[in-house]
Design a protein around this motif. Structure first.
Motif, PDB file in Angstrom:
ATOM      1  N   UNK A   1       0.900  -1.058  -0.131  1.00  0.00           N
ATOM      2  CA  UNK A   1      -0.167  -0.097   0.322  1.00  0.00           C
ATOM      3  C   UNK A   1       0.975   1.034  -0.339  1.00  0.00           C
ATOM      4  N   UNK A   2       2.309   1.041  -0.297  1.00  0.00           N
ATOM      5  CA  UNK A   2       2.690   1.930  -0.500  1.00  0.00           C
ATOM      6  C   UNK A   2       4.313   2.633   0.468  1.00  0.00           C
ATOM      7  N   UNK A   3       4.209   1.213   2.055  1.00  0.00           N
ATOM      8  CA  UNK A   3       3.831   2.054   3.283  1.00  0.00           C
ATOM      9  C   UNK A   3       5.182   0.905   3.080  1.00  0.00           C
ATOM     10  N   UNK A   4       6.379   1.183   3.572  1.00  0.00           N
ATOM     11  CA  UNK A   4       6.134   1.194   5.578  1.00  0.00           C
ATOM     12  C   UNK A   4       6.090   2.780   5.163  1.00  0.00           C
TER      13      UNK A   4
ATOM     14  N   UNK B   1       5.961   6.375   2.847  1.00  0.00           N
ATOM     15  CA  UNK B   1       5.915   5.783   1.467  1.00  0.00           C
ATOM     16  C   UNK B   1       6.699   5.402   0.918  1.00  0.00           C
TER      17      UNK B   1
ATOM     18  N   UNK C   1       5.324   4.100  -1.842  1.00  0.00           N
ATOM     19  CA  UNK C   1       4.601   5.324  -2.667  1.00  0.00           C
ATOM     20  C   UNK C   1       5.151   5.447  -4.068  1.00  0.00           C
TER      21      UNK C   1
END
Lengths: 292, 554
Positions: free
Chosen positions: A240-243, A245, A248
């Motif tokens: 999800x783009x993490x940890x 950003x 991302x």
């Protein structure tokens, strides 16, 4: 008779146009019109979920995005991801292609198995890599714990490695197929001549193999680079783009602005900036390929 | 076939092509049939849940006699399909989970009920959408002004966005004309009206939904470990107080989040260590709570800790952020949240509801903090190694430097709203009335749904119905939500990004909170909040001030 001939020749002239008309209409309606619409929208402040009339703001969206440190960070991050992923895919694809260029028992089956990742849906790739990389239940962490006594937290400590690894796993076979096709296209007599002339491995590669496979390698690199730039689904399902950003990439940011924040005009502007960059890169590639 | 009996290449290709064509045709026909069956089919007729009831009798000292009975029950719709032929169908979009499926099951009785009450047999078809996709799906459908779904589940924080965009109906005029609905309003717990049904929060001038699935974050702990004499003795020797054992030791007792950290630390063990008299074959962890970057996985549990430390995200009246989310109290709250990471499983930063359940089900953790709505599987013997040794309790609070003990928790759950573009608002409203009929609320409770009606929640019947209902019922009054403003998602994303980075150790807690404050301020200024939204009214109360003072919200 004359008028019949004229009608006939007119039909002959019109017929090809009629044939391509549906395709042109389809492309115009589904590609060109939305593209122009989106370009227009990028000059407006517009939030699709909140409705209301779009407000013309000129190049403000572009100005704000190009001056945003966050956007540039994501550009750099995306560039890093593309560079690592495509380079490694090229090296692995190159190695695999040379391996499969040789005839051996079970070669066809091996090629089929190696190319299987290409058939897996990207979301599925992301999800099962999530399970593989899971630090509590995942297989890599389990193996690491057996060896070192400590679990390995790949997703939280080495997130870039995780997304590059996943991309390499799925797309190296794509590189391999292109390079293998190039190798298969090398005329046998040239290879035999090089053997007779006792060319070194390096010279054989430089003067016989490389010139033949070069256009296909360029094409494979071009396709993969463009594709890697717009990678979304695998990374989004994995991290999800993490940890934070840390993974991302730009496509995730465009998705968030467009479909989570609904800042539609700004998302269109960012998508166009992205498009221009990809077009520029493509041109550079093509020029280099032609010059070669 | 060739003369020598071998299959020729052409024959092989031809056969292959036929087989492939047949497969494709079968697939397409099957797909279409499946699609039609899926869209027209009724929702499942049955929902099965597993109930575990633990009876504990005090013995000598701390020894207790515990008997756990697990039974699996199947809730079945009473009205057979086809009893009343539907004249009209409306769609109800809901997340794909047990409450969604259960809603579909209960809705089977609606055609007969609606025929009797509004003279029209209306069928409610469920459109079950995975949690990860439902916000995007509903937002895009509503942005396109689609007439269906007529009814939709909206997470509480989406209310402002959907209402300000004109996508969901304001219900005040309908309620004003309908005494039955007015009575119904009084039956909800005030905190649920505040956070599930109004925009701005608590402003009853804009009632935009009816509470459907109540949900709260609860603690699940390993009773077998907490009651083990050696563990209790060792814990007391180390920390100077007893491990909480029974429900009352957690609630209403003022158990503190910092005691939870002690307990988490105490139970974190390596493979080879001893735990409750047994040698561990693999590592064991103290606590699993949500720390994932996904959606609101951080904002809710961190919210619980933040509010319990006497701080809130912002001042909802003025839109001020500086001095709120980056205040010393907030920093202390985040430092505490980060300090739990070493006692969590290695995948701590990816833990959301599924992952939290997974480590508990695998018997690898002493406590988890998870949504009540996801707890049923913990009590399923087929899925959980610990189904008979766990207990569910309300979350702890925290006694601040000002001497006030605050117990707040980030609320979950969702209201149901009516699509403003639907032609069937009357039918949707009839369904809402149907939904709150006693027999349907009973089915809802028995199937494991989160009942929102106060007079049901507080009955002994409801409190003892599942292993988690008591904790659910006791927790509702101290629930707190974050923003439900139209730009909530951006605010939420900032929190998820910055605090996730702090949990990963990439930035310090103070830097993370300063970043949150800076980015939130930019968003709020760009949105011209509160001036641009004044026409919708103001929040009924200043939640931020109440939290700071340690007062109840509802």
């Amino acid at each position: 008779m004359t008028s019949q001939a004229t009608t006939g020749s007119r039909l002959v002239r019109i017929f090809p146009i009629l044939l391509i008309l549906p395709a042109v209409a389809l492309v115009t309606f589904l590609v060109i019109f939305p593209l122009i619409w989106a370009l227009g929208l990028s000059f407006y402040s517009y939030n699709v979920i909140r409705g209301g009339a779009p407000i013309f703001i000129g190049v403000e969206n572009y100005y704000r995005l190009l001056n945003s440190l966050d956007v540039w960070r994501r550009f750099v991050l995306t560039g890093q991801f593309v560079f690592y992923a495509v380079s490694i895919e090229f090296l692995i694809g190159f190695g695999l292609a040379h391996l499969f260029y040789n005839q051996f028992r079970g070669r066809r089956l091996a090629i089929t198995l190696v190319t299987t990742p290409l058939l897996v849906a990207p979301v599925a790739v992301g999800i099962f890599h999530r399970y593989l990389f899971d630090a509590t239940f995942g297989i890599y962490s389990y193996i690491a714990q057996l060896i070192t006594g400590q679990p390995v937290k790949i997703l939280s400590q080495y997130p870039m490695f995780a997304i590059v690894f996943m991309d390499v796993w799925q797309w190296s076979p794509f590189m391999m197929l292109f390079i293998l096709a190039g190798l298969e296209a090398i005329p046998k007599h040239m290879l035999e001549s090089s053997e007779i002339d006792r060319l070194s491995m390096l010279a054989k590669f430089r003067y016989v193999i490389w010139p033949t496979i070069r256009p296909l390698v360029a094409l494979a690199l071009l396709f993969r680079t463009m594709d890697a730039f717009r990678t979304f689904d695998t990374i989004f399902t994995l991290t999800e783009g993490g940890p934070g950003t840390a993974t991302e990439v730009l496509s995730i940011q465009i998705y968030r602005i467009a479909f989570q924040f609904f800042r539609t005009g700004e998302a269109a502007a960012l998508a166009f900036i992205f498009l221009v960059i990809i077009v520029l890169l493509t041109n550079i590639y093509l020029r280099l390929a032609r010059r070669e | 076939m060739s003369r020598d009996g071998k299959i020729s290449r052409r024959a092989a290709l031809s056969t292959g092509a036929k087989v492939a064509t047949a497969a494709v045709v079968t697939g397409v026909v099957g797909g279409i049939a499946g699609y039609l069956a899926g869209t027209s089919a009724q929702p499942a007729r049955e929902v099965t849940r597993t109930l575990t009831q633990t009876v504990t009798q005090p013995g000598a000292g701390v020894q207790t006699v515990t008997q756990t009975v697990t039974r699996t029950e199947t809730v079945t719709a009473t009205a057979p399909v086809g009893e009343v032929k539907p004249e009209l169908s409306i769609t109800f979009a809901s997340p794909e989970w047990l409450p969604g499926r259960l809603t579909g099951l209960i809705a089977k009785d609606f055609p007969a009920w609606s025929k009797a009450t509004i003279g029209k047999a209306v069928e409610v078809k469920m459109d079950l959408i995975p949690w990860g996709a439902i916000f995007d799906r509903l937002s895009t459908v509503l942005a396109a002004k689609s007439k269906e779904p007529t009814l939709l589940i909206s997470d509480s924080q989406w209310l402002g966005q959907f209402y300000v965009g004109g996508h969901i109906r304001r219900l005040n005029d309908i309620i004003a004309r309908d005494p039955e609905l007015q009575q119904l309003l009084n039956r909800f717990d005030p905190s649920l009206v505040y956070f599930y049904m109004t925009y701005p929060q608590g402003n009853t001038n804009n009632i935009v939904g009816f509470a459907h699935e109540g949900d709260v974050l609860l603690f699940v702990y390993r009773y077998d470990l907490f009651s083990h004499p050696t563990e209790r003795e060792n814990f007391k020797a180390k920390y100077g107080y007893d491990l909480p054992l029974n429900y009352e030791d957690w609630y209403p007792a003022q158990l503190d989040w910092y005691q939870i950290r002690d307990i988490a630390k105490y139970f974190t063990r390596k493979a080879g260590d001893e735990l409750a008299g047994k040698r561990l074959e693999e590592d064991f962890y103290g606590i699993a709570l949500h720390m994932s970057k996904a959606y609101d996985a951080i904002a809710c549990p961190f919210g619980s800790i933040l509010y319990s430390h006497g701080e809130y995200w912002w001042d909802p009246e003025t839109g001020e952020v500086e001095g709120w989310i980056n205040s010393p109290r907030a920093r202390k709250a985040l430092e505490f949240y980060v300090s739990l990471v070493p006692y969590a499983p290695p995948n701590a930063l990816e833990i959301w509801f599924d992952e939290a359940n997974a480590v508990m089900q695998a018997g690898k953790v002493a406590m988890i903090y998870n949504w009540a709505g996801f707890l049923p599987s913990l009590f399923d013997p087929a899925a959980s190694k610990v189904y008979n040794v766990i207990r569910v309790v309300p979350p702890p609070g925290h006694k601040g430097d000002d001497g006030i003990f605050r117990r707040y928790s980030g609320i979950g759950g969702q209201p149901m709203c009516i699509n403003a573009y639907s032609d069937y608002a009357e039918e949707a409203l009839a369904f809402i009335k149907f939904w709150f009929q006693p027999q349907n609320q009973r089915k809802w409770a028995e199937g494991g749904g989160g009942v929102c009606i106060r007079d049901i929640i507080q009955t002994e019947w409801f409190r003892n119905l599942t292993p988690y209902n008591r904790a659910y019922a006791d927790s509702i009054p101290f629930q707190v939500d974050f923003w439900n403003v139209p730009f909530f998602f951006e605010m939420l994303t900032v929190v998820q990004e910055e605090i996730h980075a702090a949990l990963a150790g990439s930035i310090s807690p103070q830097a993370a909170l300063d970043n949150v404050a800076r980015r939130h301020k930019e968003i709020i200024e760009r949105e011209n909040y509160p001036a641009a939204f004044e026409k919708y009214g103001k929040p009924a109360k200043n939640v931020a001030q109440l939290v700071r003072q340690g007062l109840p919200i509802g």
